[in-house]
Write a protein that holds these residues in place. Structure first.
Motif, PDB file in Angstrom:
ATOM      1  N   ARG A 119      -7.546  -6.676  -3.737  1.00  0.00           N
ATOM      2  CA  ARG A 119      -6.946  -6.105  -2.754  1.00  0.00           C
ATOM      3  C   ARG A 119      -5.377  -5.909  -3.392  1.00  0.00           C
ATOM      4  O   ARG A 119      -4.815  -4.769  -3.407  1.00  0.00           O
ATOM      5  CB  ARG A 119      -6.855  -6.151  -1.480  1.00  0.00           C
ATOM      6  N   ARG A 120      -4.872  -6.978  -3.849  1.00  0.00           N
ATOM      7  CA  ARG A 120      -3.549  -7.114  -4.579  1.00  0.00           C
ATOM      8  C   ARG A 120      -3.479  -6.285  -5.807  1.00  0.00           C
ATOM      9  O   ARG A 120      -2.337  -5.568  -5.951  1.00  0.00           O
ATOM     10  CB  ARG A 120      -3.400  -8.564  -4.791  1.00  0.00           C
ATOM     11  N   ALA A 140      -3.312  -2.709  -4.530  1.00  0.00           N
ATOM     12  CA  ALA A 140      -1.836  -2.195  -4.343  1.00  0.00           C
ATOM     13  C   ALA A 140      -0.918  -2.107  -5.494  1.00  0.00           C
ATOM     14  O   ALA A 140       0.070  -1.221  -5.317  1.00  0.00           O
ATOM     15  CB  ALA A 140      -1.452  -3.497  -3.322  1.00  0.00           C
ATOM     16  N   MET A 153      -1.631   1.381  -7.202  1.00  0.00           N
ATOM     17  CA  MET A 153      -1.703   2.588  -6.086  1.00  0.00           C
ATOM     18  C   MET A 153      -1.358   4.005  -6.929  1.00  0.00           C
ATOM     19  O   MET A 153      -1.803   4.960  -6.738  1.00  0.00           O
ATOM     20  CB  MET A 153      -0.853   2.470  -4.976  1.00  0.00           C
ATOM     21  N   LEU A 213      -4.668   8.303  -0.766  1.00  0.00           N
ATOM     22  CA  LEU A 213      -4.093   6.942  -0.593  1.00  0.00           C
ATOM     23  C   LEU A 213      -3.951   6.275   0.620  1.00  0.00           C
ATOM     24  O   LEU A 213      -4.206   5.083   0.782  1.00  0.00           O
ATOM     25  CB  LEU A 213      -2.773   6.778  -1.368  1.00  0.00           C
ATOM     26  N   ARG A 214      -3.700   7.204   1.624  1.00  0.00           N
ATOM     27  CA  ARG A 214      -3.591   6.760   2.990  1.00  0.00           C
ATOM     28  C   ARG A 214      -5.033   6.548   3.360  1.00  0.00           C
ATOM     29  O   ARG A 214      -5.276   5.530   4.066  1.00  0.00           O
ATOM     30  CB  ARG A 214      -3.045   7.783   3.896  1.00  0.00           C
ATOM     31  N   ALA A 223      -6.040   3.107   1.533  1.00  0.00           N
ATOM     32  CA  ALA A 223      -5.451   2.028   2.663  1.00  0.00           C
ATOM     33  C   ALA A 223      -6.046   1.557   3.728  1.00  0.00           C
ATOM     34  O   ALA A 223      -6.247   0.361   4.010  1.00  0.00           O
ATOM     35  CB  ALA A 223      -4.040   2.145   2.643  1.00  0.00           C
ATOM     36  N   GLU A 224      -6.602   2.644   4.412  1.00  0.00           N
ATOM     37  CA  GLU A 224      -7.287   2.425   5.801  1.00  0.00           C
ATOM     38  C   GLU A 224      -8.539   1.723   5.555  1.00  0.00           C
ATOM     39  O   GLU A 224      -9.137   0.866   6.160  1.00  0.00           O
ATOM     40  CB  GLU A 224      -7.425   3.800   6.431  1.00  0.00           C
ATOM     41  N   MET A 231      -9.400  -0.063   2.931  1.00  0.00           N
ATOM     42  CA  MET A 231      -9.365  -1.377   2.475  1.00  0.00           C
ATOM     43  C   MET A 231      -9.385  -2.487   3.626  1.00  0.00           C
ATOM     44  O   MET A 231      -9.574  -3.562   2.974  1.00  0.00           O
ATOM     45  CB  MET A 231      -8.068  -1.339   1.575  1.00  0.00           C
ATOM     46  N   ARG A 232      -9.093  -2.068   4.670  1.00  0.00           N
ATOM     47  CA  ARG A 232      -9.129  -2.968   5.588  1.00  0.00           C
ATOM     48  C   ARG A 232     -10.560  -3.559   6.251  1.00  0.00           C
ATOM     49  O   ARG A 232     -10.800  -4.474   6.904  1.00  0.00           O
ATOM     50  CB  ARG A 232      -8.356  -2.595   6.742  1.00  0.00           C
TER      51      ARG A 232
END
Length: 233
Positions: free
Chosen positions: A44-45, A48, A51, A95-96, A99-100, A102-103
């Protein structure tokens, strides 16, 4: 650069017959250029940190076009309503969404990287997804149009949702049935990493290019309401 000319002994002179001439090699399919691309997961890092690259990859690899009106409705008389979103808007939306996703527990993103003659490593493709359970809110997007056995497979974690497969156009249109096709390698790796029985994905009905590509990579289309549900076993 490899030459296809028959080998000639070093002692042969022009005009001298060459005995024992070897038969030319049989033509065969050469190795895929995608075979040399390394597949690896990102943390995940790392996602980020990259991106920007992922957004550029999305813009470069996804078809863009004019908007289609809802079924049964005419096009707007406003010319701007016919235009597809700008590349920047499409990249930001991707990308939004990423990001969603990824959780979610079990999320994984794979990238394909190639090394250029200069020694630089470049991002050439990516795919990501996550497992779903029978009571996952993801099912709400399907409006109840599901084969009866799919929720049963999800109960023990047998379903893996593939959110996006981003590949260059040549991967969409050339050698789609080959095991070394880059999209096939990405989706196979995602499923094998999670021991999922079935892969599933949702595609907007208007995105005919993506639907056609997925079908060529071994997916099959099942009925759903506003979107297309595709399944890969």
């Amino acid at each position: 650069m490899t030459s296809n000319s028959p080998d000639r002994p070093a002692t042969a002179h022009p005009g001298t017959p060459v005995r024992g001439r070897a038969h030319p090699p049989r033509h065969r399919q050469g190795p895929s250029p995608e075979e040399g691309e390394l597949l690896r997961p990102l943390t995940r890092r790392q996602i980020a940190d990259r991106m920007g690259e992922l957004g550029e990859l999305y813009t470069r690899t996804t078809p863009s076009g004019r908007r289609k009106p809802p079924s049964g409705r005419p096009f707007s008389s406003d010319p701007s309503a016919l235009l597809a979103p700008s590349p920047q808007a499409r990249s930001a939306a991707f990308l939004r969404r990423l990001a969603e996703h990824m959780r979610r527990p079990g999320f994984e993103l794979l990238v394909a990287e190639a090394t250029r003659p200069s020694g630089a490593t470049v991002l050439t493709a990516c795919a990501y997804g996550f497992p779903v359970l029978g009571d996952d809110t993801w099912w709400q997007e399907l409006d109840g149009h599901l084969p009866a056995n799919l929720p049963d497979l999800a109960a023990p974690g047998g379903l893996f949702v593939i959110g996006d497969i981003l590949v260059e156009r040549r991967v969409r249109t050339q050698d789609q049935s080959r095991d070394w096709n880059l999209a096939r390698r990405l989706q196979k790796r995602l499923l094998s990493d999670h021991t999922a029985a079935v892969g599933v994905t949702l595609v907007d009905r208007g995105d005919t290019d993506t639907v056609a590509a997925l079908l060529s990579w071994g997916w099959r289309c099942l009925p759903s309401a506003d979107r297309r549900l595709l399944v890969l076993r």
